[in-house]
Scaffold this active site. Structure first.
Site, PDB file in Angstrom:
ATOM      1  N   LYS A 201       0.824  -1.210   0.000  1.00  0.00           N
ATOM      2  CA  LYS A 201       0.000   0.000   0.000  1.00  0.00           C
ATOM      3  C   LYS A 201       0.865   1.271   0.000  1.00  0.00           C
ATOM      4  O   LYS A 201       2.078   1.198  -0.051  1.00  0.00           O
ATOM      5  CB  LYS A 201      -0.935  -0.034   1.207  1.00  0.00           C
ATOM      6  CG  LYS A 201      -1.860  -1.270   1.237  1.00  0.00           C
ATOM      7  CD  LYS A 201      -2.752  -1.338   0.022  1.00  0.00           C
ATOM      8  CE  LYS A 201      -3.916  -2.315   0.118  1.00  0.00           C
ATOM      9  NZ  LYS A 201      -3.654  -3.687   0.475  1.00  0.00           N
TER      10      LYS A 201
HETATM   11  C1  LIG Z   1      -9.911  -3.903  -0.844  1.00  0.00           C
HETATM   12  C2  LIG Z   1      -9.221  -4.540   0.330  1.00  0.00           C
HETATM   13  N1  LIG Z   1      -9.889  -4.668   1.482  1.00  0.00           N
HETATM   14  C3  LIG Z   1      -9.305  -5.224   2.563  1.00  0.00           C
HETATM   15  C4  LIG Z   1      -8.012  -5.686   2.535  1.00  0.00           C
HETATM   16  C5  LIG Z   1      -7.418  -6.332   3.736  1.00  0.00           C
HETATM   17  O1  LIG Z   1      -6.346  -5.619   4.262  1.00  0.00           O
HETATM   18  P1  LIG Z   1      -5.202  -6.350   5.103  1.00  0.00           P
HETATM   19  O2  LIG Z   1      -4.414  -7.189   4.180  1.00  0.00           O
HETATM   20  O3  LIG Z   1      -4.419  -5.194   5.657  1.00  0.00           O
HETATM   21  O4  LIG Z   1      -5.867  -7.146   6.176  1.00  0.00           O
HETATM   22  C6  LIG Z   1      -7.276  -5.566   1.361  1.00  0.00           C
HETATM   23  C7  LIG Z   1      -5.889  -6.046   1.322  1.00  0.00           C
HETATM   24  O5  LIG Z   1      -5.192  -6.030   0.377  1.00  0.00           O
HETATM   25  C8  LIG Z   1      -7.894  -4.976   0.219  1.00  0.00           C
HETATM   26  O6  LIG Z   1      -7.231  -4.848  -0.941  1.00  0.00           O
END
Ligand SMILES: Cc1ncc(COP(=O)(O)O)c(C=O)c1O
Length: 402
Positions: A201
């Site tokens: 990110k």
């Molecule tokens: C659209 C979206 N929502 C939620 C998440 C979940 O985030 P995390 O990997 O930090 O738990 C991601 C992760 O890439 C994502 O792309």
């Protein structure tokens, strides 16, 4: 098959790859200041829930223009917190998009509620407000849009529907830190906005997530939920010279440690330059890839300034002698780390088994999935990296052009 005499053989056919080493689709950048900031915390008294948590939250809230930011141990935990704060529970439904990572829909299930999918708009692949309207029922409590690739969802329309029906909008802005909608930063537009701080990110805390909101009651609930439902944290009790604490709701341990918050604080200083670099990379792709056979570039709506977490193109197989799968393999062979975002959530075995999806329910998302390809996009990409991608995409599509 066309004549190939004047073409460069593809790497997949034994030709020389455009690059000698793989360029990933996304990658973090960590500098010496980040390392020093983390090392300082390791030498301090507080490894978790110390002073860095509040400092990071304050800086994050200011960066997105929200009154409150509450950190979580991941973007998934942040989504769960937001689903809790929105009051989702058994018997409730939340309308969301199938064109996302599964965590978006899963957070609704964690709360015992049901995710109801609505199809996406063909241009942005974001939730289509008309489809959302058609998916509402008396059980709907929330709308959960995703800012796919970093391009804000149709927030005015979705907030309008929410207001009419008394619903909460939880915006999954995991892709959109720094993105803008009608001149306003994503983060204080929806009732609750969630972010992911995973290494691919715009800034990272290793793992991590944040929920931002302008409502003090949501912020208080989120802080409790991430700390076992306890109404104070250990440092507050130590500072107040007290041992007593009360568990007031059923929460989780979703705390983001000081170690990670120190990394986030240090990385936050580079957010403006990271965003600017991603926008330059996108502008170069937009200019240099335009008009290639069988390639559809991402659309940006007038009211949106995307954050460009991803650069998703679509491969139009009707204009080529190969499909998306072959183009994917050919680009990989050129050492361009393409990826696919996303397999629509309802097509995963868990969702098929639990809810009986068979495919065909969300034709826009499903058709897009057959064509999608994410090109490398990260802020540390050099001009040479970008050039390699442009050259490889041109080489592969040129070869397969009808
Ligand atoms: C659209 C979206 N929502 C939620 C998440 C979940 O985030 P995390 O990997 O930090 O738990 C991601 C992760 O890439 C994502 O792309």
């Amino acid at each position: 098959m066309k004549m190939t005499a004047n073409r460069e053989a593809l790497a997949i056919q034994g030709g020389t790859p455009v690059r000698a080493t793989l360029l990933p689709y996304g990658r973090q950048s960590v500098d010496e200041a980040d390392i020093a900031a983390v090392a300082d915390v390791l030498r301090s008294d507080w490894l978790t829930t110390g002073p860095k948590v509040g400092e990071f939250e304050e800086v994050f809230a200011a960066a997105v223009g929200a009154k409150f930011a509450v950190s979580f141990s991941s973007g998934t935990a942040a989504l769960h917190g937001a689903a809790y704060a929105a009051g989702l529970g058994p018997g409730d439904e939340a309308v969301t998009t199938p064109m996302t990572f599964c965590a978006t829909a899963n957070c609704v299930l964690y709360q015992g509620a049901v995710p109801v999918f609505a199809d996406v708009c063909k241009d942005t692949l974001n939730l289509d407000p008309e489809r959302v309207r058609a998916a509402l029922s008396s059980r709907t409590k929330a709308i959960l849009p995703v800012d796919y690739s970093g391009h804000a969802a149709d927030l005015d329309a979705l907030l309008g529907i929410a207001e009419e029906r008394g619903l909460t909008v939880i915006e999954d802005a995991s892709h959109a830190l720094g993105g803008e909608y009608r001149g306003q930063r994503v983060g204080a537009i929806a009732h609750l906005t969630t972010f992911s701080l995973h290494p691919v990110k715009h800034l990272t805390t290793g793992e991590g997530g944040v929920v931002t909101t302008n409502r003090a009651d949501y912020a208080e609930t989120l802080r409790r939920f991430r700390n076992h439902g306890i109404s104070s944290d250990a440092r507050q009790r130590q500072n107040a010279g007290q041992w007593q604490y009360e568990m007031v709701l059923l929460g989780m341990n979703y705390r983001l440690p000081d170690i990670n918050c120190a990394l986030g604080l240090s990385q936050m200083k580079r957010l403006p330059q990271n965003l600017a670099r991603r926008r330059v990379v996108a502008a170069v792709y937009n200019a240099r890839l335009a008009g290639l056979p069988g390639l559809i570039l991402p659309t940006t709506r007038e009211e949106v300034n995307p954050a460009w977490h991803l650069y998703p193109v679509r491969v139009d197989a009707t204009k080529l002698t190969a499909g998306r799968g072959e183009v994917f393999q050919a680009l990989r062979a050129e050492n361009i780390g393409v990826n696919v975002h996303y397999i629509p959530v309802h097509l995963h075995p868990f969702y098929r088994d639990r809810f009986g999806y068979r495919g065909g329910e969300y034709p826009v998302a499903e058709a897009a999935y057959e064509q999608l390809l994410s090109l490398p996009m990260f802020h540390a990409m050099t001009d040479e990296d970008v050039e390699d991608v442009v050259r490889a995409v041109g080489k592969v599509l040129g070869w397969y052009a009808r």
